[in-house]
Scaffold this motif. Structure first.
Motif, PDB file in Angstrom:
ATOM      1  N   MET A 107       0.355  -0.845  -0.038  1.00 42.05           N
ATOM      2  CA  MET A 107      -0.440   0.652   0.095  1.00 42.05           C
ATOM      3  C   MET A 107       0.954   1.017  -0.212  1.00 42.05           C
ATOM      4  SD  MET A 107      -2.985   1.205  -0.463  1.00 42.05           S
ATOM      5  CE  MET A 107      -4.243   2.339   0.464  1.00 42.05           C
ATOM      6  N   ILE A 108       2.016   0.673   1.046  1.00 35.19           N
ATOM      7  CA  ILE A 108       2.709   2.544   0.689  1.00 35.19           C
ATOM      8  C   ILE A 108       3.599   2.892  -0.035  1.00 35.19           C
ATOM      9  CG2 ILE A 108       4.677   3.095   2.036  1.00 35.19           C
ATOM     10  CD1 ILE A 108       4.226   1.435   4.586  1.00 35.19           C
ATOM     11  N   VAL A 109       3.317   1.802  -1.294  1.00 28.66           N
ATOM     12  CA  VAL A 109       4.402   1.552  -2.621  1.00 28.66           C
ATOM     13  C   VAL A 109       3.562   2.385  -3.431  1.00 28.66           C
ATOM     14  CG1 VAL A 109       5.793   0.210  -4.207  1.00 28.66           C
ATOM     15  CG2 VAL A 109       5.657  -0.296  -2.026  1.00 28.66           C
ATOM     16  N   ILE A 110       2.477   1.968  -3.404  1.00 26.38           N
ATOM     17  CA  ILE A 110       1.809   2.477  -4.507  1.00 26.38           C
ATOM     18  C   ILE A 110       0.881   3.547  -3.629  1.00 26.38           C
ATOM     19  CG2 ILE A 110      -1.440   2.729  -5.101  1.00 26.38           C
ATOM     20  CD1 ILE A 110      -0.803  -0.702  -4.054  1.00 26.38           C
ATOM     21  N   VAL A 111       1.063   3.995  -2.721  1.00 30.34           N
ATOM     22  CA  VAL A 111       1.070   6.229  -2.478  1.00 30.34           C
ATOM     23  C   VAL A 111       2.537   6.231  -3.292  1.00 30.34           C
ATOM     24  CG1 VAL A 111       1.132   7.741  -0.540  1.00 30.34           C
ATOM     25  CG2 VAL A 111      -0.530   5.420  -0.477  1.00 30.34           C
ATOM     26  N   ASP A 112       3.707   5.794  -2.637  1.00 25.09           N
ATOM     27  CA  ASP A 112       4.287   7.018  -2.767  1.00 25.09           C
ATOM     28  C   ASP A 112       4.833   7.036  -5.037  1.00 25.09           C
ATOM     29  OD1 ASP A 112       5.290   7.014  -0.576  1.00 25.09           O
ATOM     30  OD2 ASP A 112       7.128   5.109   0.044  1.00 25.09           O
ATOM     31  N   THR A 113       4.077   5.886  -5.084  1.00 27.87           N
ATOM     32  CA  THR A 113       4.481   5.766  -6.707  1.00 27.87           C
ATOM     33  C   THR A 113       2.920   6.641  -7.543  1.00 27.87           C
ATOM     34  OG1 THR A 113       5.088   3.874  -7.060  1.00 27.87           O
ATOM     35  CG2 THR A 113       4.145   4.716  -9.019  1.00 27.87           C
ATOM     36  N   LEU A 114       2.363   6.958  -6.639  1.00 28.07           N
ATOM     37  CA  LEU A 114       1.179   8.222  -6.816  1.00 28.07           C
ATOM     38  C   LEU A 114       1.238   9.167  -6.631  1.00 28.07           C
ATOM     39  CD1 LEU A 114      -2.050   5.187  -7.363  1.00 28.07           C
ATOM     40  CD2 LEU A 114      -0.655   5.957  -8.948  1.00 28.07           C
ATOM     41  N   PHE A 115       1.784   9.833  -5.307  1.00 22.96           N
ATOM     42  CA  PHE A 115       2.324  11.156  -5.058  1.00 22.96           C
ATOM     43  C   PHE A 115       2.775  11.669  -6.194  1.00 22.96           C
ATOM     44  CE2 PHE A 115       4.755  14.085  -2.404  1.00 22.96           C
ATOM     45  CZ  PHE A 115       3.727  14.462  -1.826  1.00 22.96           C
ATOM     46  N   TRP A 116       3.785  12.174  -6.494  1.00 24.34           N
ATOM     47  CA  TRP A 116       4.038  12.692  -7.375  1.00 24.34           C
ATOM     48  C   TRP A 116       3.404  12.846  -8.913  1.00 24.34           C
ATOM     49  CZ3 TRP A 116       6.663  16.161  -5.231  1.00 24.34           C
ATOM     50  CH2 TRP A 116       7.907  15.654  -4.689  1.00 24.34           C
ATOM     51  N   PRO A 117       2.857  11.986  -9.136  1.00 27.31           N
ATOM     52  CA  PRO A 117       2.125  12.189 -10.699  1.00 27.31           C
ATOM     53  C   PRO A 117       0.472  12.675 -10.200  1.00 27.31           C
ATOM     54  CG  PRO A 117       2.744   9.834 -10.892  1.00 27.31           C
ATOM     55  CD  PRO A 117       3.316  10.565  -9.592  1.00 27.31           C
ATOM     56  N   ALA A 118      -0.110  12.732  -8.902  1.00 23.62           N
ATOM     57  CA  ALA A 118      -1.560  13.071  -8.808  1.00 23.62           C
ATOM     58  C   ALA A 118      -0.733  14.250  -8.573  1.00 23.62           C
ATOM     59  CB  ALA A 118      -1.473  12.609  -7.589  1.00 23.62           C
ATOM     60  N   THR A 119       0.514  14.498  -7.663  1.00 26.53           N
ATOM     61  CA  THR A 119       0.165  16.492  -7.421  1.00 26.53           C
ATOM     62  C   THR A 119       0.542  17.340  -8.843  1.00 26.53           C
ATOM     63  OG1 THR A 119       1.610  15.689  -4.942  1.00 26.53           O
ATOM     64  CG2 THR A 119       2.417  17.449  -5.619  1.00 26.53           C
ATOM     65  N   LEU A 120       1.220  16.271  -9.515  1.00 22.92           N
ATOM     66  CA  LEU A 120       1.715  17.317 -11.490  1.00 22.92           C
ATOM     67  C   LEU A 120       0.562  17.876 -11.336  1.00 22.92           C
ATOM     68  CD1 LEU A 120       4.670  15.320 -13.045  1.00 22.92           C
ATOM     69  CD2 LEU A 120       4.870  18.167 -11.835  1.00 22.92           C
ATOM     70  N   VAL A 121      -0.143  16.860 -11.239  1.00 24.73           N
ATOM     71  CA  VAL A 121      -1.160  17.095 -11.903  1.00 24.73           C
ATOM     72  C   VAL A 121      -2.420  17.941 -11.459  1.00 24.73           C
ATOM     73  CG1 VAL A 121      -4.304  15.819 -12.654  1.00 24.73           C
ATOM     74  CG2 VAL A 121      -2.266  14.856 -13.640  1.00 24.73           C
ATOM     75  N   LEU A 122      -2.538  18.071 -10.199  1.00 29.94           N
ATOM     76  CA  LEU A 122      -3.487  18.940  -9.435  1.00 29.94           C
ATOM     77  C   LEU A 122      -3.280  19.778  -9.777  1.00 29.94           C
ATOM     78  CD1 LEU A 122      -4.940  16.628  -6.242  1.00 29.94           C
ATOM     79  CD2 LEU A 122      -6.064  17.118  -8.206  1.00 29.94           C
TER      80      LEU A 122
END
Length: 295
Positions: free
Chosen positions: A1-16
């Motif tokens: 779960m932590i790995v998924i969050v780490d993987t998605l954090f920067w892409p989500a932050t970029l988009v938002l």
């Protein structure tokens, strides 16, 4: 779960963060334009207050910074500390992303300066217009430094600039139009809505034509449109845009003419609220395209 969050954090932050940049830009520049174009016609201000516009410009400035450091963090791939690496910051700053960040930040700062000019000054009006034009040039010009069009001929830069300016003109009118419907009489409102519909018929046609040319040369082939991630996102953007076109056509052909007899704006405002939501969704899809696909 932590790995998924780490993987998605920067892409989500970029988009938002890019989404907030787009919304702030449209709110600020749209308000500036419509304030000068039709603000004196109405009994109430049809744009946000100075404080509201200041919040929007400041939010855009913060989003620009967040987007830049998100790019650094995504490239460094070393958690939050990677986003603060001086070496990685220098690398990203030396690219088109750094140029775009500089121009966007300058645009929002210029917008804030325009809002700080005291109204009682004799040169306030001229200074405001000058700063508004400069802010527009900086914010729109930033699009030329990133994405596929940055590597294409100057004519494509001109097409992209035209595309962005018309989008800002159109989407920037939605909030002022909504406010005017709530504060002014139908007699005052109708001439503007009719004129806006006539102008939109021409400008939106140009928007579609220019967008089609850019998409054709960027996608390159039907195969890329149907079988690549960019192609799917582009089709999602086109479908969302078609929804907005249908809503705009309904406004021009049905709801605005019916207001002449009903003298009621409730149905138009309800439909306008839907258009605003769909426009926000369109900007979100565009943020994904420009942040994760690079267009």
């Amino acid at each position: 779960m932590i790995v998924i969050v780490d993987t998605l954090f920067w892409p989500a932050t970029l988009v938002l963060s890019k989404w907030v940049v787009y919304i702030s830009m449209i709110v600020v520049l749209g308000s500036f334009y419509w304030q000068h174009a039709v603000g004196d016609v109405f009994t109430q201000r049809i744009v946000l207050t100075r404080r509201g516009l200041g919040y929007a410009a400041f939010a855009g400035l913060v989003a620009v910074a967040v987007h830049f450091f998100s790019q650094v963090g995504m490239l460094a791939d070393d958690g939050l500390q990677g986003a603060l690496s001086s070496f990685m910051i220098q690398i990203v700053w030396s690219t088109g992303a750094g140029d775009a960040t500089c121009w966007r930040a300058a645009g929002f700062v210029l917008a804030l300066l325009a809002l700080c000019i005291p109204k009682q000054l004799s040169v306030a009006k001229s200074a405001e217009v000058l700063l508004h034009v400069a802010a527009t040039a900086a914010l729109v010009g930033a699009f030329l430094f990133t994405g596929h069009t940055a590597d294409m001929s100057p004519i494509f830069g001109a097409l992209l600039t035209t595309h962005v300016l018309i989008a800002v003109w159109w989407f920037g009118a939605l909030l002022p139009m909504r406010k005017a419907c709530r504060t002014d009489s139908v007699e005052v409102l109708l001439p503007w809505l009719v004129r806006f519909g006539e102008q939109a018929s021409v400008l939106v046609s140009v928007l579609v034509f220019v967008g089609g040319i850019l998409a054709y040369f960027i996608v390159g082939s039907l195969h890329n449109l149907l079988f690549t991630g960019y192609g799917w996102l582009l089709m999602a953007k086109i479908l969302t845009f078609c929804v907005i076109l249908l809503l705009a056509a309904r406004h021009k052909l049905s709801l605005v003419p019916s207001m002449q007899s009903s003298r009621n704006t409730q149905q138009f405002v309800a439909s306008l609220n839907i258009e605003i939501i769909v426009a926000a969704a369109l900007l979100l899809v565009t943020a994904v395209l420009t942040s994760l696909v690079g267009v």
